[in-house]
Design a protein around this motif. Structure first.
Motif: not given
Length: 468
Positions: A159, A164, A194, A197, A213, A249
């Motif tokens: 990840l 995030i 929410s 990612s 990202h 996560f």
């Protein structure tokens, strides 16, 4: 609920910072990060991901509000944040926090800058919001750091923690600039949880999606704060809850206490490392080691082979698969290659040691660099393991044709608190980043305005310089 939850305490911290200011030292540090992000972004204007996002932003259109680098006029804040965040991370030249291995400014600065412009915020308010956003992002990243493992749990699971956690910090900064109260800031952060990612597989096997990202995280941050402002709510236990972010996560390996420990008293912000070289941070100590050997007179023609020792955890990024690392597929992939970056530095690169010209597709295909990269073996080093991830150390051993052995060990990364880049060096980096786009005088004017943001009553001077 009698005791304030984590997100509620973060929101209280944000309100306090907005009301009292974060102080001159932190504002000055934050201004340096704004300049760094802008320089990295301008340098990335012609990258393929930037062109793709720019085309999409133009297709979307919308109500003018904020400057989107490389586009005329103004654009919706969320769209400007998407493009500017993509630019900020596109060349992997953005700052890094250790040991969370986050690049917080690449998301927080574009999100905050877009909303600050659209809402006519002043310089101090912008700097305070960015400082808080970066602080929140890295603290959440530290909650996913496993001390025993010596690595980020986010990273171990594939990840992208930057995307995030950066969404959360960006949302906090945007909500601060939007005038939200503590409840509103808490909802903005918990809604953003929410939305963040990002997967790291592109680092291993190819693809350009990782470069977007931070743009998407900045876009999501603006969106989350906007939804909170218009009435959407998020869960108060978004961090510590059974189905909260940390459990989802990181599972049982998370450390929620890291988010609040010393909050407001001890700041992580000044510990975030600036990058002197536009490549993956794990490669930097190896570059410095190669530069040291070069300064001692070691040249490629006298080298039989090179051994790059690094922390075990980073070898999967800079050393594997071995065949791809000694012959990177592109300039972008070369930026994640220990063998290539060592070879390029030993042969002699640009800028502060290596610069953008060393990571073009043509440079990555250079026969001399590839021939030397093929003589580089990446291995785990116990001393490096003991230091990592508080630094990203390396040791480079050159075995020469005449039987001699030369070694250079770098334990402290350039650009961090133990070996910082000066304000002049950061201004030089900005000038080099923008030399193909701006005149030297124009670049120096932007540097001057950014370093003076704590005294700016509005952002008009900066945005005017950026739009031209």
């Amino acid at each position: 609920m009698s005791r304030a939850t984590i997100v509620q305490q973060l929101a209280t911290f944000a309100v306090s910072a907005r009301e009292q200011g974060v102080g001159d030292s932190l504002r000055a540090n934050t201004a340096q990060r704004v300049l760094d992000v802008l320089g990295n972004s301008i340098a990335a204007l012609d990258t393929r991901p930037a062109r793709a996002v720019r085309t999409l932003v133009e297709e979307w259109g919308g109500t003018p509000g904020a400057t989107a680098l490389g586009l005329p006029g103004r654009w919706p804040a969320a769209s400007a944040a998407l493009l500017n965040g993509t630019l900020a991370h596109a060349l992997d030249f953005d700052d890094t926090h250790l040991p969370s291995v986050l690049h917080p400014s690449a998301t927080v600065v574009p999100a905050a800058l877009a909303v600050a412009e659209s809402r006519n915020a002043d310089g101090p308010a912008l700097l305070d919001a960015i400082a808080v956003g970066v602080e929140i992002a890295v603290r959440v990243g530290m909650a996913g750091y496993d001390q025993e493992l010596g690595s980020s749990v986010f990273f171990e699971r594939g990840l992208h923690a930057t995307a995030i956690c950066g969404t959360l910090g960006g949302a906090a900064a945007v909500a601060m600039l939007s005038g939200a109260d503590a409840d509103g800031i808490a909802h903005a952060i918990s809604i953003a949880a929410s939305m963040g990612s990002g997967l790291l597989e592109a680092n291993r096997t190819g693809g350009t999606v990782k470069r977007v990202h931070c743009g998407w995280a900045a876009h999501a941050a603006v969106t989350a704060a906007g939804l909170a402002r218009t009435g959407l709510t998020g869960p108060p236990t978004v961090f510590e809850g059974r189905f909260g972010l940390l459990q989802a996560f990181c599972g049982e390996q998370s450390n929620p206490d890291a988010i609040l420990d010393g909050l407001g008293e001890h700041w992580e912000l000044p510990k975030v490392f600036f990058k002197p070289y536009p490549c993956n941070h794990f490669t930097h100590a190896g570059i410095d080691a190669a530069l040291r050997l070069r300064a001692e007179g070691i040249t490629a023609d006298v080298v039989e082979r090179l051994e790059l020792g690094a922390p075990t955890a980073v070898l999967r990024t800079i050393g594997e698969p071995h065949a791809d690392k000694i012959r990177p597929k592109s300039g972008y992939h070369a930026a994640f290659s220990g063998p290539y970056t060592v070879a390029a530095a030993l042969l002699g690169g640009g800028g502060l040691g290596l610069f953008h010209q060393d990571f073009t597709d043509a440079a990555a295909a250079n026969t001399d660099r590839l021939a030397l990269a093929a003589r580089v073996t990446c291995v785990a080093d116990a001393h490096c393991d003991a230091i990592f991830p508080h630094q990203f150390p390396a040791v480079l051993t050159a075995r020469l044709h005449d039987g001699r052995i030369r070694t250079a060990r770098v334990d402290v990364n350039r650009g961090g608190p133990g070996n910082p880049l000066s304000e002049d060096e950061l201004a030089t980096k900005f000038r080099l980043n923008t030399e193909h786009t701006l005149t030297g005088l124009h670049a120096d004017r932007i540097s001057t305005v950014v370093f003076d943001l704590a005294k700016q009553r509005d952002l008009d001077a900066l945005m005017s310089l950026l739009r031209t």
